[in-house]
Design a protein around this motif. Structure first.
Motif, PDB file in Angstrom:
ATOM      1  N   GLU A  28     -32.722 -34.873 -57.683  1.00  0.00           N
ATOM      2  CA  GLU A  28     -32.996 -35.254 -59.069  1.00  0.00           C
ATOM      3  C   GLU A  28     -32.443 -36.642 -59.373  1.00  0.00           C
ATOM      4  OE1 GLU A  28     -34.775 -34.580 -62.786  1.00  0.00           O
ATOM      5  OE2 GLU A  28     -34.998 -33.576 -60.847  1.00  0.00           O
ATOM      6  N   SER A  29     -31.327 -37.011 -58.754  1.00  0.00           N
ATOM      7  CA  SER A  29     -30.749 -38.340 -59.000  1.00  0.00           C
ATOM      8  C   SER A  29     -31.666 -39.453 -58.505  1.00  0.00           C
ATOM      9  CB  SER A  29     -29.376 -38.450 -58.318  1.00  0.00           C
ATOM     10  OG  SER A  29     -29.504 -38.548 -56.902  1.00  0.00           O
ATOM     11  N   MET A  30     -32.525 -39.152 -57.537  1.00  0.00           N
ATOM     12  CA  MET A  30     -33.464 -40.152 -57.024  1.00  0.00           C
ATOM     13  C   MET A  30     -34.504 -40.540 -58.071  1.00  0.00           C
ATOM     14  SD  MET A  30     -32.492 -40.726 -53.818  1.00  0.00           S
ATOM     15  CE  MET A  30     -30.769 -40.446 -54.222  1.00  0.00           C
ATOM     16  N   ARG A  31     -34.706 -39.696 -59.047  1.00  0.00           N
ATOM     17  CA  ARG A  31     -35.709 -39.966 -60.081  1.00  0.00           C
ATOM     18  C   ARG A  31     -35.250 -41.039 -61.063  1.00  0.00           C
ATOM     19  NH1 ARG A  31     -37.755 -34.804 -63.009  1.00  0.00           N
ATOM     20  NH2 ARG A  31     -39.394 -36.275 -63.559  1.00  0.00           N
ATOM     21  N   HIS A  32     -33.969 -41.369 -61.052  1.00  0.00           N
ATOM     22  CA  HIS A  32     -33.431 -42.349 -62.003  1.00  0.00           C
ATOM     23  C   HIS A  32     -33.766 -43.785 -61.621  1.00  0.00           C
ATOM     24  CE1 HIS A  32     -30.115 -39.143 -62.906  1.00  0.00           C
ATOM     25  NE2 HIS A  32     -31.271 -38.822 -63.419  1.00  0.00           N
ATOM     26  N   TYR A  33     -34.324 -43.978 -60.427  1.00  0.00           N
ATOM     27  CA  TYR A  33     -34.544 -45.337 -59.922  1.00  0.00           C
ATOM     28  C   TYR A  33     -36.021 -45.712 -59.970  1.00  0.00           C
ATOM     29  CZ  TYR A  33     -29.768 -44.829 -58.368  1.00  0.00           C
ATOM     30  OH  TYR A  33     -28.409 -44.614 -58.351  1.00  0.00           O
ATOM     31  N   ASP A  34     -36.251 -46.996 -60.248  1.00  0.00           N
ATOM     32  CA  ASP A  34     -37.617 -47.531 -60.255  1.00  0.00           C
ATOM     33  C   ASP A  34     -38.096 -47.850 -58.844  1.00  0.00           C
ATOM     34  OD1 ASP A  34     -37.873 -47.694 -63.207  1.00  0.00           O
ATOM     35  OD2 ASP A  34     -36.238 -49.145 -62.995  1.00  0.00           O
ATOM     36  N   GLN A  35     -37.160 -48.204 -57.958  1.00  0.00           N
ATOM     37  CA  GLN A  35     -37.459 -48.463 -56.557  1.00  0.00           C
ATOM     38  C   GLN A  35     -36.359 -47.874 -55.686  1.00  0.00           C
ATOM     39  OE1 GLN A  35     -38.012 -52.812 -56.368  1.00  0.00           O
ATOM     40  NE2 GLN A  35     -39.989 -52.437 -55.408  1.00  0.00           N
ATOM     41  N   ILE A  36     -36.757 -47.317 -54.546  1.00  0.00           N
ATOM     42  CA  ILE A  36     -35.800 -46.802 -53.573  1.00  0.00           C
ATOM     43  C   ILE A  36     -36.098 -47.472 -52.236  1.00  0.00           C
ATOM     44  CG2 ILE A  36     -34.918 -44.758 -52.387  1.00  0.00           C
ATOM     45  CD1 ILE A  36     -35.900 -43.092 -54.786  1.00  0.00           C
ATOM     46  N   ILE A  37     -35.140 -48.247 -51.748  1.00  0.00           N
ATOM     47  CA  ILE A  37     -35.281 -48.944 -50.475  1.00  0.00           C
ATOM     48  C   ILE A  37     -34.503 -48.165 -49.423  1.00  0.00           C
ATOM     49  CG2 ILE A  37     -35.146 -51.198 -49.348  1.00  0.00           C
ATOM     50  CD1 ILE A  37     -36.571 -51.151 -52.156  1.00  0.00           C
ATOM     51  N   SER A  39     -32.708 -22.702 -43.186  1.00  0.00           N
ATOM     52  CA  SER A  39     -31.580 -21.841 -43.528  1.00  0.00           C
ATOM     53  C   SER A  39     -32.020 -20.870 -44.609  1.00  0.00           C
ATOM     54  CB  SER A  39     -30.391 -22.658 -44.025  1.00  0.00           C
ATOM     55  OG  SER A  39     -29.348 -21.793 -44.461  1.00  0.00           O
ATOM     56  N   LYS A  40     -31.627 -19.610 -44.442  1.00  0.00           N
ATOM     57  CA  LYS A  40     -31.955 -18.637 -45.491  1.00  0.00           C
ATOM     58  C   LYS A  40     -30.866 -18.586 -46.552  1.00  0.00           C
ATOM     59  CE  LYS A  40     -30.024 -14.624 -43.046  1.00  0.00           C
ATOM     60  NZ  LYS A  40     -30.341 -13.296 -42.457  1.00  0.00           N
ATOM     61  N   ASN A  41     -29.758 -19.293 -46.320  1.00  0.00           N
ATOM     62  CA  ASN A  41     -28.628 -19.244 -47.255  1.00  0.00           C
ATOM     63  C   ASN A  41     -28.360 -20.555 -47.982  1.00  0.00           C
ATOM     64  OD1 ASN A  41     -27.992 -16.527 -46.463  1.00  0.00           O
ATOM     65  ND2 ASN A  41     -27.020 -17.350 -44.612  1.00  0.00           N
ATOM     66  N   ILE A  42     -28.738 -21.673 -47.370  1.00  0.00           N
ATOM     67  CA  ILE A  42     -28.380 -22.970 -47.927  1.00  0.00           C
ATOM     68  C   ILE A  42     -29.590 -23.577 -48.643  1.00  0.00           C
ATOM     69  CG2 ILE A  42     -27.474 -25.269 -47.400  1.00  0.00           C
ATOM     70  CD1 ILE A  42     -26.473 -23.903 -44.702  1.00  0.00           C
ATOM     71  N   GLU A  43     -29.424 -23.834 -49.917  1.00  0.00           N
ATOM     72  CA  GLU A  43     -30.508 -24.370 -50.727  1.00  0.00           C
ATOM     73  C   GLU A  43     -30.583 -25.891 -50.610  1.00  0.00           C
ATOM     74  OE1 GLU A  43     -32.575 -22.453 -52.377  1.00  0.00           O
ATOM     75  OE2 GLU A  43     -31.519 -20.565 -51.976  1.00  0.00           O
ATOM     76  N   ALA A  44     -31.713 -26.427 -51.021  1.00  0.00           N
ATOM     77  CA  ALA A  44     -31.858 -27.882 -51.104  1.00  0.00           C
ATOM     78  C   ALA A  44     -30.900 -28.427 -52.160  1.00  0.00           C
ATOM     79  CB  ALA A  44     -33.295 -28.245 -51.460  1.00  0.00           C
ATOM     80  N   ASN A  45     -30.436 -29.651 -51.961  1.00  0.00           N
ATOM     81  CA  ASN A  45     -29.527 -30.298 -52.908  1.00  0.00           C
ATOM     82  C   ASN A  45     -30.352 -30.887 -54.056  1.00  0.00           C
ATOM     83  OD1 ASN A  45     -27.640 -31.883 -54.271  1.00  0.00           O
ATOM     84  ND2 ASN A  45     -26.611 -32.541 -52.404  1.00  0.00           N
TER      85      ASN A  45
END
Length: 302
Positions: free
Chosen positions: A222-231, A211-217
C-alpha cells in the motif's frame, strides 16, 4: 547543483570490496549541502534498490556477474537525481544457515547434502533422492505447491546473506550514496528485511513464493501507492527483482492503480547465469501487458 563531487561519495574502484570511506565524513559533506526537504516534493519519486548486498556482488557468496557495473550506474543515477528522488527504499535478503534453499536442509540416503544450484523436485522427494532434514511435511508441501503454481523450482543456493555477516550488509559504495541522500533530503532510508522464514523462499520483497501461513505485506504494498514514480534496480534481475516487480504489478492492478509508474533501470540489474532467456521473456510480458518501462540510467530523466 551539489557542492560535493560524486567521487567524494563513491569510489567506483572499491565497489564490491571493503568500504574505505568513512560514513561520518560523507555525511558531514551532506550536512553542508543546500537542503531541499523531501517532504516538499510535489512529484513523489521512490528509488527502490533490491538486495544490493555484498554477497550478491561479483566476488560474493552468490555473486551476480555484472553487479559491480550495476552499482556504478545506480550510484551515478542517484547522485544526478538526488534533489528529485523523494525516498530511497532498500531490501535486505537475510537468512539463517538452516533454510529450505541451503544445502544442510536436504540430504540423500547416504547423508550427502546437495551442491549449490541443485534443483529439487517433488519427484526427487517422492523417490527418496532428496530427503528434508527439517520440517519434512512443510518442505514437501512447499516443493509441490511451487510446481503447481508454475513458480521457479526449488534451487539450492550457496549459503548467503547470513544474518549479521559482512555478506548480508549493503554494498559499501551504494550505502554511501543512499545515506548521503538521506541527510541532504532529510528523509530516512526505508529498510525492508526479507527471507527470514525457514521453510520458504522469498525472492520478492512483498510475499513468500509459497506459504499457507505468511500473508503478503499489504502495508508495504500500500505504501507504494503514495508515489508518482517508482524507479527499481537491484540483484538479481532474474530472481528477486523480477518477483518483486511481478508482485507489485499484481497489487497495483488489483487496487486500480497504474503499473506504468514503474521504471526499471536495465543497466542497474543483472541476471544469474542460466536464467537469462526466461527472464527477458518475463520482462517483455510485463512491458507489453502491464505498461512498465525498461530504461537506462544514463538516458532516463526524472
Amino acid at each position: 547543483m551539489l557542492k560535493t563531487a560524486f567521487e567524494q561519495i563513491v569510489n567506483v574502484n572499491k565497489i564490491g570490496s571493503r568500504n574505505e570511506k568513512h560514513l561520518h565524513d560523507i555525511l558531514t559533506l551532506a550536512q553542508a549541502e543546500q537542503t531541499v526537504p523531501a517532504k516538499n516534493d510535489k512529484k513523489k519519486i521512490l528509488f527502490l534498490g533490491i538486495d544490493f548486498q555484498n554477497d550478491f556482488m561479483e566476488n560474493g557468496a552468490l555473486g551476480v556477474p555484472g553487479a559491480h557495473k550495476d552499482i556504478h550506474n545506480v550510484t551515478k543515477f542517484i547522485y544526478r537525481h538526488l534533489h528529485k528522488i523523494t525516498d530511497i527504499a532498500v531490501s535486505l535478503d537475510t537468512h539463517q544457515p538452516r533454510q529450505i534453499f541451503h544445502p544442510c536442509w536436504w540430504e540423500d540416503q547416504a547423508g550427502n547434502h546437495p551442491q549449490p544450484l541443485t534443483i529439487i523436485t517433488s519427484q526427487d522427494i517422492e523417490s527418496g533422492k532428496w530427503i528434508p532434514v527439517y520440517e519434512k511435511e512443510e518442505s514437501v508441501e512447499y516443493v509441490v505447491n511451487l510446481e503447481k503454481s508454475g513458480k521457479k523450482q526449488l534451487c539450492i543456493w550457496p549459503y548467503h546473506c547470513i544474518e549479521g555477516t559482512y555478506g548480508a550488509s549493503l554494498e559499501g559504495q551504494f550505502a554511501n550514496i543512499i545515506y548521503f541522500h538521506s541527510v541532504v533530503r532529510r528523509t530516512n532510508v526505508i529498510r525492508m528485511v526479507k527471507g527470514l522464514y525457514p521453510a520458504t523462499e522469498m525472492y520478492g520483497i512483498f510475499r513468500p513464493e509459497y506459504s499457507k501461513n505468511i500473508e503478503a505485506n499489504i502495508r508495504l504494498l500500500e505504501s507504494m501507492r503514495h508515489y508518482d514514480q517508482i524507479i527499481i534496480a537491484g540483484e538479481a534481475k532474474s530472481h528477486c527483482v523480477l518477483e518483486s516487480v511481478i508482485q507489485l504489478v499484481e497489487y497495483l492492478k488489483s487496487v486500480k492503480d497504474d503499473p506504468a509508474k514503474i521504471y526499471l533501470l536495465e543497466d542497474g540489474m543483472s541476471s544469474i547465469p542460466g536464467f537469462e532467456d526466461e527472464t527477458e521473456q518475463a520482462y517483455r510480458t510485463l512491458v507489453n501487458n502491464d505498461g512498465i518501462h525498461l530504461v537506462t540510467s544514463t538516458e532516463f530523466e526524472l
